[in-house]
Design an enzyme around this catalytic site. Structure first.
Site, PDB file in Angstrom:
ATOM      1  N   VAL A   1       1.151   0.775  -4.637  1.00 21.60           N
ATOM      2  CA  VAL A   1       0.964   0.756  -6.094  1.00 21.60           C
ATOM      3  C   VAL A   1       1.619  -0.492  -6.691  1.00 21.60           C
ATOM      4  O   VAL A   1       2.390  -0.437  -7.632  1.00 21.60           O
ATOM      5  CB  VAL A   1       1.451   2.066  -6.762  1.00 21.60           C
ATOM      6  CG1 VAL A   1       0.432   3.164  -6.546  1.00 21.60           C
ATOM      7  CG2 VAL A   1       2.817   2.509  -6.242  1.00 21.60           C
TER       8      VAL A   1
ATOM      9  N   LYS B   1      -7.587 -19.812   2.020  1.00 19.08           N
ATOM     10  CA  LYS B   1      -6.407 -18.989   1.736  1.00 19.08           C
ATOM     11  C   LYS B   1      -5.179 -19.756   2.188  1.00 19.08           C
ATOM     12  O   LYS B   1      -5.257 -20.628   3.063  1.00 19.08           O
ATOM     13  CB  LYS B   1      -6.515 -17.675   2.510  1.00 19.08           C
ATOM     14  CG  LYS B   1      -5.692 -16.549   1.964  1.00 19.08           C
ATOM     15  CD  LYS B   1      -6.417 -15.759   0.891  1.00 19.08           C
ATOM     16  CE  LYS B   1      -5.526 -14.650   0.364  1.00 19.08           C
ATOM     17  NZ  LYS B   1      -6.183 -13.793  -0.612  1.00 19.08           N
TER      18      LYS B   1
HETATM   19  P1  NAD Z   1       1.423  -6.343  -4.415  1.00 22.90           P
HETATM   20  O1  NAD Z   1       2.407  -7.041  -3.557  1.00 22.90           O
HETATM   21  O2  NAD Z   1       1.591  -6.396  -5.890  1.00 22.90           O
HETATM   22  O3  NAD Z   1       1.350  -4.786  -4.006  1.00 22.90           O
HETATM   23  C1  NAD Z   1       1.320  -4.339  -2.691  1.00 22.90           C
HETATM   24  C2  NAD Z   1       2.078  -3.010  -2.659  1.00 22.90           C
HETATM   25  O4  NAD Z   1       1.918  -2.427  -1.362  1.00 22.90           O
HETATM   26  C3  NAD Z   1       3.575  -3.168  -2.893  1.00 22.90           C
HETATM   27  O5  NAD Z   1       4.005  -2.277  -3.902  1.00 22.90           O
HETATM   28  C4  NAD Z   1       4.185  -2.816  -1.526  1.00 22.90           C
HETATM   29  O6  NAD Z   1       5.460  -2.224  -1.623  1.00 22.90           O
HETATM   30  C5  NAD Z   1       3.159  -1.865  -0.971  1.00 22.90           C
HETATM   31  N1  NAD Z   1       3.158  -1.709   0.472  1.00 22.90           N
HETATM   32  C6  NAD Z   1       3.304  -2.659   1.433  1.00 22.90           C
HETATM   33  N2  NAD Z   1       3.240  -2.102   2.657  1.00 22.90           N
HETATM   34  C7  NAD Z   1       3.022  -0.766   2.460  1.00 22.90           C
HETATM   35  C8  NAD Z   1       2.852   0.351   3.329  1.00 22.90           C
HETATM   36  N3  NAD Z   1       2.883   0.215   4.656  1.00 22.90           N
HETATM   37  N4  NAD Z   1       2.638   1.568   2.789  1.00 22.90           N
HETATM   38  C9  NAD Z   1       2.602   1.729   1.441  1.00 22.90           C
HETATM   39  N5  NAD Z   1       2.767   0.712   0.565  1.00 22.90           N
HETATM   40  C10 NAD Z   1       2.983  -0.515   1.075  1.00 22.90           C
HETATM   41  O7  NAD Z   1       0.000  -6.904  -3.973  1.00 22.90           O
HETATM   42  P2  NAD Z   1      -1.387  -6.778  -4.752  1.00 22.90           P
HETATM   43  O8  NAD Z   1      -1.640  -8.037  -5.482  1.00 22.90           O
HETATM   44  O9  NAD Z   1      -1.456  -5.475  -5.453  1.00 22.90           O
HETATM   45  O10 NAD Z   1      -2.402  -6.777  -3.523  1.00 22.90           O
HETATM   46  C11 NAD Z   1      -2.592  -5.605  -2.740  1.00 22.90           C
HETATM   47  C12 NAD Z   1      -3.704  -5.869  -1.729  1.00 22.90           C
HETATM   48  O11 NAD Z   1      -4.903  -6.201  -2.429  1.00 22.90           O
HETATM   49  C13 NAD Z   1      -3.430  -7.045  -0.779  1.00 22.90           C
HETATM   50  O12 NAD Z   1      -4.027  -6.757   0.475  1.00 22.90           O
HETATM   51  C14 NAD Z   1      -4.158  -8.202  -1.438  1.00 22.90           C
HETATM   52  O13 NAD Z   1      -4.505  -9.219  -0.516  1.00 22.90           O
HETATM   53  C15 NAD Z   1      -5.373  -7.482  -1.975  1.00 22.90           C
HETATM   54  N6  NAD Z   1      -6.021  -8.157  -3.095  1.00 22.90           N
HETATM   55  C16 NAD Z   1      -5.323  -8.414  -4.231  1.00 22.90           C
HETATM   56  C17 NAD Z   1      -5.962  -9.025  -5.299  1.00 22.90           C
HETATM   57  C18 NAD Z   1      -5.257  -9.259  -6.614  1.00 22.90           C
HETATM   58  O14 NAD Z   1      -5.929  -9.517  -7.617  1.00 22.90           O
HETATM   59  N7  NAD Z   1      -3.927  -9.166  -6.664  1.00 22.90           N
HETATM   60  C19 NAD Z   1      -7.305  -9.404  -5.176  1.00 22.90           C
HETATM   61  C20 NAD Z   1      -8.006  -9.105  -4.010  1.00 22.90           C
HETATM   62  C21 NAD Z   1      -7.344  -8.489  -2.966  1.00 22.90           C
END
Ligand code: NAD
Length: 347
Positions: free
Chosen positions: A180, A80
């Site tokens: 979201v 990572k």
């Molecule tokens: P993203 O940045 O698009 O979305 C994250 C959302 O969480 C944002 O809208 C943000 O405003 C919100 N957020 C942050 N802190 C918050 C809080 N305290 N309360 C409520 N909302 C909050 O990121 P993503 O790509 O959707 O990833 C989300 C999670 O999933 C991360 O932990 C990431 O590591 C994990 N993940 C993502 C993927 C992927 O394909 N994008 C794959 C595996 C794991």
């Protein structure tokens, strides 16, 4: 504290720190294990409170990638990257500089998107390195991995519903999605289409408005997510949301979400187990995105990505069954299964 003394170090093969004064880039790339193949995992851009916090995050995330790839059955190791920067400091040149650093590792680490980094950013990274995925792809797979991640989370949730309530659909089921963004938004679409009653919360009002303008979801305030009367809590924001303070207050009977590192510490899996809350281990059910990235590497069509993502349902059920049979927490059983896969390939 030295990196070797960090509780999250856990035998990492490489931890690479690098700065680029021209662009202001500060990055840490962690490679936990290459036993199964080159280390692959996304790059997170985040405004960390300290470099120590960034180091802990990248170490925990890269170890999680080793376990995720092992249980998803894909020949990739765990790694990572984090970029220590506020979102407004992200520029094409900063992403290009990051690409140059990835290239200098000669393929030991392959990067892709994570929180704070988009498919467009990855195109700047790709100008400087061959070791990048999550790019637009003419073969059908590739592009933004988050719809596949959401699909896997949805299937893991269905496995939990089946196991806990012996129910195969979402009729009458209330789900709270925390965050979201890319994953949470796509998950809401799937849940909404399946008839679940969907509650959402996010610190970003634009993200909330986007989902509310498209789907019949109910918005709850950020600080009341714990006390919301729901069947399933789905963390899809940042890690460590399951901790000493939150677990005793959780109302949901199932936790199943896309966020990485939901357990603040390993003992929090046991705490959920003692409370009778069924936890779908995060790295098991959020593997859809990395499956899509691997399929992009192999130039596989999107149908084969879907078929492989569909296996997440069976793996999750298998973990619940084994955990119950042995009286253990689900995350402990998942860890043991992943470690066995990695050990079997380590020379
Ligand atoms: P993203 O940045 O698009 O979305 C994250 C959302 O969480 C944002 O809208 C943000 O405003 C919100 N957020 C942050 N802190 C918050 C809080 N305290 N309360 C409520 N909302 C909050 O990121 P993503 O790509 O959707 O990833 C989300 C999670 O999933 C991360 O932990 C990431 O590591 C994990 N993940 C993502 C993927 C992927 O394909 N994008 C794959 C595996 C794991």
């Amino acid at each position: 504290m030295s990196v070797f003394d960090s509780p999250s170090f856990d035998g990492h093969e490489l931890v690479h720190f690098e700065a680029d004064s021209g662009t202001g880039l500060r990055t840490i790339i962690a490679i936990h294990s290459t036993a199964l193949g080159p280390a692959c995992g996304g790059c997170r851009l985040w405004n960390y409170q300290s470099s120590h916090a960034a180091l802990e995050d990248v170490l925990r995330l890269s170890r999680g990638m080793s376990y995720k790839n092992a249980l998803a059955g894909i020949p990739l190791g765990g790694g990572k990257a984090v970029i220590l920067a506020a979102a407004e400091k992200k520029t094409p040149d900063l992403m290009r500089a990051f690409g140059g650093i990835v290239e200098s590792l000669d393929g030991r680490y392959i990067t892709a998107e994570d929180v704070g980094v988009t498919v467009e950013d990855m195109q700047f990274v790709a100008e400087k390195t061959r070791y990048v995925h999550g790019l637009p792809n003419e073969h059908g797979a590739g592009g933004d991995p988050s719809p596949y991640t959401a699909q896997g989370v949805y299937l893991g949730m269905k496995a939990a519903l089946k196991y806990r309530f012996n129910q195969s659909d979402f009729e009458g089921i209330k789900v709270l999605v925390q965050g979201v963004g890319s994953v949470g938004y796509n998950l809401c679409k799937l849940l909404h289409a399946s008839g679940a009653r969907v509650f959402v919360t996010d610190i970003n009002d634009c993200k909330l408005q986007r989902v509310r303008s498209e789907l019949a979801v109910e918005i709850v305030p950020v600080d009341t997510f714990l006390t919301q009367e729901v069947d399933i809590f789905s963390p899809c924001a940042m890690g460590a949301v399951l901790n000493d303070a939150t677990i005793p207050a959780l109302k949901a009977q199932i936790v199943a979400g896309g966020a990485n590192n939901q357990l603040a510490k390993p003992e929090h899996g046991e705490m959920l187990h003692e409370r009778g809350i069924l936890y779908a281990p995060d790295y098991v059910i959020n593997a859809g995105g990395i499956i899509n990235i691997w399929s992009e590497m192999e130039q596989l069509p999107s149908e084969s990505v879907c078929a492989r993502v569909a296996r997440i349902y069976d793996t999750t059920l298998q973990i619940f069954e084994a955990a119950d049979a042995r009286g253990l927490a689900s995350d402990q059983v998942a860890d043991e299964m992943a470690e066995a896969v990695i050990r079997s390939k380590a020379s």
